[in-house]
Design an enzyme around this catalytic site. Structure first.
Site, PDB file in Angstrom:
ATOM      1  N   ASP A   1       0.866  -1.168   0.000  1.00  0.00           N
ATOM      2  CA  ASP A   1       0.000   0.000   0.000  1.00  0.00           C
ATOM      3  C   ASP A   1       0.915   1.234   0.000  1.00  0.00           C
ATOM      4  OD1 ASP A   1      -2.165   1.667   0.006  1.00  0.00           O
ATOM      5  OD2 ASP A   1      -3.183   0.720   1.685  1.00  0.00           O
TER       6      ASP A   1
HETATM    7  C1  BGC Z   1      -5.098   3.162   0.314  1.00  0.00           C
HETATM    8  C2  BGC Z   1      -5.309   2.142  -0.776  1.00  0.00           C
HETATM    9  C3  BGC Z   1      -5.204   2.785  -2.136  1.00  0.00           C
HETATM   10  C4  BGC Z   1      -3.879   3.500  -2.245  1.00  0.00           C
HETATM   11  C5  BGC Z   1      -3.635   4.141  -3.577  1.00  0.00           C
HETATM   12  C6  BGC Z   1      -3.873   4.025   0.084  1.00  0.00           C
HETATM   13  O1  BGC Z   1      -3.840   5.096   0.962  1.00  0.00           O
HETATM   14  O2  BGC Z   1      -4.996   2.497   1.549  1.00  0.00           O
HETATM   15  O3  BGC Z   1      -6.545   1.509  -0.609  1.00  0.00           O
HETATM   16  O4  BGC Z   1      -5.356   1.829  -3.137  1.00  0.00           O
HETATM   17  O5  BGC Z   1      -3.815   4.498  -1.236  1.00  0.00           O
HETATM   18  O6  BGC Z   1      -4.408   5.261  -3.783  1.00  0.00           O
END
Ligand code: BGC
Length: 759
Positions: free
Chosen positions: A285
């Site tokens: 993530d």
């Molecule tokens: C979130 C994810 C997301 C990623 C990209 C993160 O802060 O937890 O769910 O896919 O950002 O935007």
């Protein structure tokens, strides 16, 4: 003769299909072997690097810092660029100006639709309509791919039993069985059966694992649970997505067993790859690697090596892998083999998408113009929204409304377009969404009076925190008393009050945890004032999570929970308010009476001191002094404008053995005045086990439609497969004994019968 020929034909087909797949795989391997032979270590590490689009969204692609990295072969993909021309330009730099001309992945959080926005996932799950959910993912993939995107960070399948956690809005609620069916459907919807098509995209199941179990419902907080609970309750939807062929997995931010998921080898390699057979790539993530420095398990170099060794293949944003692995390799902390493995997985994904054949295959402007936010797709969004609405209360059949008379529309969400798509709608054109006021204005025969009535909340600072990403709540500078007075004035002139209140879109979603699950005080005070007019009140409730609405349930006449319905919100809500659509949604996460009951979920254990049925308090049993154990609305709950009556439950046998099958049936009759849909739910309780078992577990459901007066026999076939669970040794098996079989309209109101099943 003919029969023989047919058998031969079938047999050759069966051998032909795997043979074809094998041939494809071997051509892929040959291609990637040759490519990797040419790659330097730096270029290999470049493939593991996933920066956010950053300056490219605002600046000039060709001259940005990221563009320089792409030319140097230091980027494997980018994400969240919404512009076909920019994506085309970036891809051009990759395939024309970098040494090895490796095409890039373009990811995006396409979570519940692209520009045609569907209800937030928690709402969509309340439709219990698996085909529809698959269709929404299909449409989302078609729109996103027409705009250059080839990878979505969805489905989000984190089980959550804690409404304080804002991201409960992004998943399918509390139940592993329903969550698994939805996870599979979304993967099928995004990826289709052929990833090389220009309108299918890679899916990414997230957030692996246990992200929805953050302590105290506070986002990114610690999780800690037994392996028994992980395997039985939290893992199934991730596994279901993997079994459905999901191409990628995203690691979660939280720790698992004391090690952040991003560095947890047991999770990423032993469970995911060895036990479940996952063959795609794992991405972290956002800055998931860097954050492990804060978690306290080492500096960037150490945590990057740990992530790679655990099984992480791609690094989102943080560039830990890109910047530290050369040194770690020299020191022997990581191996060339593991770097090659990660690089290969990413190249394989690109190959499977067909990017090496045509890197611009998702860059067809004519498709983008025709397909994105098309009339047809918006129709799907309107239909999906209608299926997601949950009628929580409808006293004296107040709903549906007649298309006559005067409606007073009040509340801060009545005339607000930008909040309608809900959280995680990054590609949406928020201003193009349809508000409830827009929708009501299209109904002939009624007079609409509109007043704002209140702000989202009294506290302007809270309002600001709950209005991110351009989703303003449109704060009004007038005093609360003034706004209420204006609303009361309208209400007195009307036949009915429709109050559009609840949460703003960004009161749920990432980093939007709450300790108080009430409708914010400013809006609740408005409702209380309106109640005093004595006029009938319909509460149109906007929310991204279960709320505590006991007062509203006790005092208002009708409650239609519309979640955040998406781009077609206002039209879909009016469809339901005036009976063109009969609500059929059922909640997929329990609504508590009080936040202090959380985590509250239907599939709980019995404990050694369960509260006797029918009581709400007894000393020395498991309960509270101040609130009963009951939910305000149980899992699976939702009403209809019509009524459904269930017959007693009929079983094909009361004693079974081994692999025999059991059928369980009920007759469901529509005894009301309207055609309606009902979600018939099957629950099973394993009465005695080698480990304690939940008081009931969802094991099947059927969504049916019945005309007024119509009845239908609904049958479920139950096999020992449905009785399996992970035992103390984490062996997946069933145990002989007695089982309660329950079928009903929600997890509380069920018909019961019992069987005993021997091995
Ligand atoms: C979130 C994810 C997301 C990623 C990209 C993160 O802060 O937890 O769910 O896919 O950002 O935007």
């Amino acid at each position: 003769m003919r029969h023989w020929f047919f058998c031969f034909f079938l047999a050759s087909l069966y051998t032909f299909v795997p043979l074809q797949a094998q041939q494809k795989k071997s051509s892929m391997n040959t291609f990637i072997d040759a490519l990797m032979k040419k790659m330097t270590l730096e270029e290999k590490l470049g493939q593991l690097n996933l920066p956010v689009s950053g300056d490219i969204t605002t600046g000039q692609a060709a001259s940005s810092d990221i563009a320089g990295k792409i030319r140097a072969g230091k980027v494997g993909g980018l994400f969240n660029i919404k512009s076909l021309s920019k994506i085309k330009e970036v891809q051009r730099i990759a395939v024309e100006e970098s040494r090895l001309k490796i095409p890039m992945l373009f990811g995006m959080d396409v979570i519940h639709g692209y520009e045609s926005v569907f209800p937030i996932p928690l709402g969509l799950s309340a439709s219990w309509d698996i085909k529809l959910i698959e269709e929404t993912a299909r449409v989302a993939a078609a729109e996103a791919s027409a705009d250059g995107i080839n990878w979505t960070f969805s489905p989000m399948v984190d089980i959550s039993r804690d409404a304080r956690w804002g991201r409960i809005s992004e998943g399918s609620g509390e139940d592993p069985y329903l969550g698994s069916r939805i996870a599979e459907a979304m993967v099928r919807g995004y990826q289709g059966d052929d990833l090389t098509r220009p309108n299918t995209i890679l899916a990414c199941v997230k957030h692996y694992a246990l992200y929805g179990a953050a302590e105290a419902g506070r986002d990114y907080n610690t999780t800690d649970m037994s392996h028994h609970r992980m395997y039985n309750d939290y893992f199934p939807p991730y596994k279901a997505a993997v079994d459905a062929g999901c191409g990628t997995v995203m690691a979660s931010f939280n720790e698992v067993d004391g090690v952040p998921a991003t560095a947890n080898k047991w999770l990423m390699t032993d469970v995911l790859r060895k036990q479940w057979g996952f063959t795609g790539f794992v991405v972290t993530d956002y800055t998931g690697i860097n954050e492990m420095v804060n978690h306290g398990i080492g500096d960037l170099k150490t945590v990057s090596a740990r992530a790679l060794n655990a099984g992480i293949d791609m690094d989102m944003v943080g560039e830990g892998l890109l910047t530290t692995l050369q040194a770690s390799l020299k020191e022997g902390v990581v191996t060339q083999k593991r770097i090659d493995e990660a690089c290969r997985k990413i190249l394989e994904a690109k190959y499977m998408l067909g990017l090496f054949d045509d890197p611009y295959k998702y860059c067809d402007e004519s498709r983008s113009k025709k397909e994105v936010f098309s009339t047809e797709n918006r129709k799907v969004a309107r239909r999906a929204a209608g299926e997601s609405f949950v009628l929580m209360k409808n006293n004296n059949a107040l709903l549906p409304l007649k298309k006559a008379g005067t409606v007073a529309l009040v509340g801060p969400l009545a005339d607000n377009r930008v909040n309608m798509p809900g959280t995680w709608s990054v590609a949406a054109n928020h201003a193009k969404s349809i508000s409830l006021l827009d929708g009501l204005k299209q109904i002939n025969g009624i007079t609409v009076l509109h007043a704002r009535g209140s702000n989202l909340d009294h506290d302007a600072a809270f309002d600001e925190r709950a209005s991110m990403f351009g989703k303003s709540s449109g704060r009004d500078k007038r005093s609360a008393a003034h706004m209420i007075e204006e609303a009361l004035d309208m209400a007195r002139q009307a036949d009915i009050i429709v109050a559009a209140v609840g949460e703003s879109a960004e009161m749920s979603g990432e980093a939007s945890s709450r300790t108080n699950l009430d409708i914010p005080a400013a809006q609740k005070e408005l409702l209380m004032a309106l109640k005093k007019t004595g006029k009938p009140i319909v509460l149109v409730l906007f929310t991204g999570r279960p709320l505590t609405i006991s007062w509203e349930n006790d005092n208002l006449d009708a409650i239609l929970n519309v979640w955040f319905p998406g781009s077609e919100a206002g039209l879909a809500i009016t469809d339901a308010l005036f009976g063109d659509v009969n609500p059929s949604g059922k909640i997929t996460a329990t609504w508590p009476q009080h936040v202090g009951q959380v985590p509250l979920y239907y599939a709980h254990k019995n404990t050694g001191r369960p509260l006797p049925e029918g009581k709400w308090f007894q000393k020395f049993v498991s309960n509270y002094l101040d609130v009963s154990n009951d939910a305000e609305f149980p899992f699976g709950y939702g009403l209809s404008y019509t009524k459904f009556e269930y017959s007693d439950l009929r079983l094909s046998a009361t004693k079974l053995k081994g692999q025999q099958k059991l059928t369980a049936s009920v007759t469901v009759k529509n005894t009301g005045k309207y055609t309606g849909k009902e979600v018939v739910q099957l629950y099973i309780r394993d009465v005695v086990g080698s480990v304690t078992r939940p008081v009931k577990e969802l094991k099947g459901f059927q969504k049916i439609e019945l005309k007024a007066g119509e009845s239908k026999e609904i049958t479920f076939t139950i096999t020992p497969e449905d009785l399996k669970f992970y035992n103390y040794d984490l062996k997946y098996d069933w145990e002989a004994g007695d089982f309660d079989i329950m079928i009903g309209t929600n997890s509380e109101e069920v018909k019961r019968a019992s069987v005993s099943w021997e091995k």
